[in-house]
Scaffold this motif. Structure first.
Motif, PDB file in Angstrom:
ATOM      1  N   TYR A  53       0.712  -1.262  -0.061  1.00 32.97           N
ATOM      2  CA  TYR A  53       0.055   0.165   0.054  1.00 32.97           C
ATOM      3  C   TYR A  53       0.838   1.324  -0.139  1.00 32.97           C
ATOM      4  CZ  TYR A  53      -3.826  -3.120   1.001  1.00 32.97           C
ATOM      5  OH  TYR A  53      -4.945  -3.952   0.779  1.00 32.97           O
ATOM      6  N   ALA A  54       1.936   1.178  -0.148  1.00 33.26           N
ATOM      7  CA  ALA A  54       3.004   2.405  -0.399  1.00 33.26           C
ATOM      8  C   ALA A  54       2.542   3.356  -1.005  1.00 33.26           C
ATOM      9  CB  ALA A  54       4.454   2.023  -0.521  1.00 33.26           C
ATOM     10  N   ASP A  55       1.705   3.283  -2.202  1.00 32.78           N
ATOM     11  CA  ASP A  55       1.603   4.167  -3.179  1.00 32.78           C
ATOM     12  C   ASP A  55       0.061   4.324  -3.203  1.00 32.78           C
ATOM     13  OD1 ASP A  55       0.979   1.718  -4.544  1.00 32.78           O
ATOM     14  OD2 ASP A  55       1.428   2.347  -6.513  1.00 32.78           O
ATOM     15  N   ALA A  56      -0.557   3.674  -2.181  1.00 34.09           N
ATOM     16  CA  ALA A  56      -2.260   3.607  -2.485  1.00 34.09           C
ATOM     17  C   ALA A  56      -2.592   4.956  -2.061  1.00 34.09           C
ATOM     18  CB  ALA A  56      -2.778   2.604  -1.647  1.00 34.09           C
ATOM     19  N   GLY A  57      -3.781   5.381  -2.165  1.00 32.19           N
ATOM     20  CA  GLY A  57      -4.513   6.601  -2.010  1.00 32.19           C
ATOM     21  C   GLY A  57      -5.083   6.455  -0.486  1.00 32.19           C
ATOM     22  N   ASP A  58      -6.384   6.862  -0.444  1.00 33.28           N
ATOM     23  CA  ASP A  58      -6.892   7.009   0.930  1.00 33.28           C
ATOM     24  C   ASP A  58      -7.381   5.574   1.418  1.00 33.28           C
ATOM     25  OD1 ASP A  58      -8.551   8.511   2.608  1.00 33.28           O
ATOM     26  OD2 ASP A  58     -10.438   8.842   1.137  1.00 33.28           O
ATOM     27  N   LEU A  59      -6.678   5.466   2.704  1.00 28.05           N
ATOM     28  CA  LEU A  59      -6.669   4.076   3.265  1.00 28.05           C
ATOM     29  C   LEU A  59      -7.538   4.378   4.603  1.00 28.05           C
ATOM     30  CD1 LEU A  59      -3.228   2.959   2.548  1.00 28.05           C
ATOM     31  CD2 LEU A  59      -5.290   2.038   1.361  1.00 28.05           C
ATOM     32  N   VAL A  60      -8.044   3.333   5.189  1.00 23.52           N
ATOM     33  CA  VAL A  60      -8.741   3.034   6.608  1.00 23.52           C
ATOM     34  C   VAL A  60      -7.916   1.861   7.082  1.00 23.52           C
ATOM     35  CG1 VAL A  60     -10.878   2.753   7.568  1.00 23.52           C
ATOM     36  CG2 VAL A  60     -10.848   4.099   5.585  1.00 23.52           C
ATOM     37  N   LEU A  61      -7.497   1.887   8.359  1.00 20.38           N
ATOM     38  CA  LEU A  61      -7.224   0.577   8.908  1.00 20.38           C
ATOM     39  C   LEU A  61      -8.505   0.190   9.690  1.00 20.38           C
ATOM     40  CD1 LEU A  61      -4.949  -1.059   9.504  1.00 20.38           C
ATOM     41  CD2 LEU A  61      -3.958   0.313  11.447  1.00 20.38           C
ATOM     42  N   LEU A  62      -8.647  -0.950   9.556  1.00 13.30           N
ATOM     43  CA  LEU A  62      -9.769  -1.617  10.131  1.00 13.30           C
ATOM     44  C   LEU A  62      -9.268  -2.609  11.286  1.00 13.30           C
ATOM     45  CD1 LEU A  62     -12.075  -2.904   7.265  1.00 13.30           C
ATOM     46  CD2 LEU A  62     -12.030  -0.641   8.337  1.00 13.30           C
ATOM     47  N   ARG A  63      -9.886  -2.389  12.374  1.00 12.16           N
ATOM     48  CA  ARG A  63      -9.615  -3.271  13.612  1.00 12.16           C
ATOM     49  C   ARG A  63     -10.699  -3.955  13.710  1.00 12.16           C
ATOM     50  NH1 ARG A  63      -7.100  -1.255  19.360  1.00 12.16           N
ATOM     51  NH2 ARG A  63      -6.671  -3.625  20.057  1.00 12.16           N
ATOM     52  N   ILE A  64     -10.612  -5.483  13.592  1.00 16.50           N
ATOM     53  CA  ILE A  64     -11.488  -6.387  13.559  1.00 16.50           C
ATOM     54  C   ILE A  64     -11.603  -7.290  14.952  1.00 16.50           C
ATOM     55  CG2 ILE A  64     -12.542  -8.445  12.352  1.00 16.50           C
ATOM     56  CD1 ILE A  64     -10.828  -6.969   9.775  1.00 16.50           C
ATOM     57  N   ASP A  65     -12.827  -7.478  15.444  1.00 13.77           N
ATOM     58  CA  ASP A  65     -12.843  -8.353  16.667  1.00 13.77           C
ATOM     59  C   ASP A  65     -13.119  -9.861  16.094  1.00 13.77           C
ATOM     60  OD1 ASP A  65     -13.591 -10.044  18.931  1.00 13.77           O
ATOM     61  OD2 ASP A  65     -15.164  -8.524  19.673  1.00 13.77           O
ATOM     62  N   PRO A  66     -12.190 -10.766  16.321  1.00 14.32           N
ATOM     63  CA  PRO A  66     -12.437 -11.996  15.548  1.00 14.32           C
ATOM     64  C   PRO A  66     -13.695 -12.760  16.045  1.00 14.32           C
ATOM     65  CG  PRO A  66     -10.582 -12.227  16.831  1.00 14.32           C
ATOM     66  CD  PRO A  66     -10.840 -10.871  16.939  1.00 14.32           C
ATOM     67  N   VAL A  67     -14.080 -12.481  17.381  1.00 10.59           N
ATOM     68  CA  VAL A  67     -15.071 -13.340  17.954  1.00 10.59           C
ATOM     69  C   VAL A  67     -16.413 -12.691  17.366  1.00 10.59           C
ATOM     70  CG1 VAL A  67     -16.589 -13.218  20.106  1.00 10.59           C
ATOM     71  CG2 VAL A  67     -14.059 -13.190  20.310  1.00 10.59           C
ATOM     72  N   ARG A  68     -16.347 -11.675  16.735  1.00 10.65           N
ATOM     73  CA  ARG A  68     -17.780 -11.227  16.108  1.00 10.65           C
ATOM     74  C   ARG A  68     -17.749 -11.655  14.467  1.00 10.65           C
ATOM     75  NH1 ARG A  68     -17.995  -4.949  18.047  1.00 10.65           N
ATOM     76  NH2 ARG A  68     -17.735  -5.272  20.449  1.00 10.65           N
ATOM     77  N   VAL A  69     -16.815 -12.325  14.086  1.00 10.01           N
ATOM     78  CA  VAL A  69     -16.561 -12.620  12.589  1.00 10.01           C
ATOM     79  C   VAL A  69     -17.336 -14.209  12.504  1.00 10.01           C
ATOM     80  CG1 VAL A  69     -15.282 -13.329  10.667  1.00 10.01           C
ATOM     81  CG2 VAL A  69     -14.654 -11.292  12.092  1.00 10.01           C
ATOM     82  N   PRO A  70     -18.502 -14.290  11.767  1.00 13.77           N
ATOM     83  CA  PRO A  70     -19.102 -15.583  11.753  1.00 13.77           C
ATOM     84  C   PRO A  70     -18.177 -16.432  10.904  1.00 13.77           C
ATOM     85  CG  PRO A  70     -20.252 -14.105  10.300  1.00 13.77           C
ATOM     86  CD  PRO A  70     -19.189 -13.142  11.040  1.00 13.77           C
ATOM     87  N   ALA A  71     -17.440 -16.109   9.973  1.00 14.64           N
ATOM     88  CA  ALA A  71     -16.720 -17.008   9.066  1.00 14.64           C
ATOM     89  C   ALA A  71     -15.370 -17.549   9.644  1.00 14.64           C
ATOM     90  CB  ALA A  71     -16.074 -16.042   7.839  1.00 14.64           C
ATOM     91  N   GLU A  72     -14.976 -18.486   9.085  1.00 15.25           N
ATOM     92  CA  GLU A  72     -13.847 -19.220   9.617  1.00 15.25           C
ATOM     93  C   GLU A  72     -12.512 -18.384   9.321  1.00 15.25           C
ATOM     94  OE1 GLU A  72     -11.196 -23.306   9.115  1.00 15.25           O
ATOM     95  OE2 GLU A  72     -12.605 -22.874   7.575  1.00 15.25           O
ATOM     96  N   VAL A  73     -11.989 -18.223  10.438  1.00 13.34           N
ATOM     97  CA  VAL A  73     -10.324 -17.622  10.461  1.00 13.34           C
ATOM     98  C   VAL A  73      -9.257 -18.576  10.577  1.00 13.34           C
ATOM     99  CG1 VAL A  73      -9.058 -16.097  11.713  1.00 13.34           C
ATOM    100  CG2 VAL A  73     -11.410 -15.505  11.551  1.00 13.34           C
ATOM    101  N   ARG A  74      -8.456 -18.724   9.472  1.00 16.96           N
ATOM    102  CA  ARG A  74      -7.461 -19.692   9.369  1.00 16.96           C
ATOM    103  C   ARG A  74      -6.122 -18.813   9.394  1.00 16.96           C
ATOM    104  NH1 ARG A  74      -8.768 -23.145   4.538  1.00 16.96           N
ATOM    105  NH2 ARG A  74     -10.979 -23.267   4.866  1.00 16.96           N
ATOM    106  N   VAL A  75      -5.010 -19.225  10.300  1.00 20.12           N
ATOM    107  CA  VAL A  75      -3.626 -18.553  10.113  1.00 20.12           C
ATOM    108  C   VAL A  75      -2.774 -19.559   9.040  1.00 20.12           C
ATOM    109  CG1 VAL A  75      -1.675 -18.148  11.286  1.00 20.12           C
ATOM    110  CG2 VAL A  75      -3.945 -17.841  12.641  1.00 20.12           C
TER     111      VAL A  75
END
Length: 114
Positions: A53-75
């Protein structure tokens, strides 16, 4: 599980107001394209920002609570991947990012450790 972080382009984050769901994988790719949403842990955000994202324009950093995510989270490869859309209610913080005089993204202390 630790909070998840995701760099989003402003236009894609703004779509969430209409749909209620975040469905982008990474820069230039949708969830449908990639099959999952690329996320990071706090200590990985700076590296991802510099690499993709070094050259990306308008960015937003999202902080996500994994407990509130209904989908599977895999590392995989050390990075968390969310295998489905992320509901707006799972995003506990959305920080608009700015750049310093040299053009570098200014990241919040939560991800820089300062």
């Amino acid at each position: 599980m630790s909070d998840l972080w995701h760099l989003a382009e402003r236009a894609h984050w703004d779509e969430v107001r209409t749909t209620g769901w975040y469905e982008r994988s990474t820069r230039g790719l949708s969830l449908a394209d990639e099959g999952f949403v690329h996320c990071s842990y706090a200590d990985q955000v700076a590296g991802v920002a510099a690499a993709y994202y070094a050259d990306a324009g308008d960015l937003v950093l999202l902080r996500i609570d994994p407990v509130r995510v209904p989908a599977e989270v895999r590392v995989e490869g050390g990075f968390p991947h969310v295998y489905g859309p992320i509901p707006a209610a799972a995003v506990i913080e959305a920080t608009t990012l700015t750049r310093d005089a040299a053009g570098q993204l200014i990241l919040p202390g939560d991800v820089t450790g300062s």
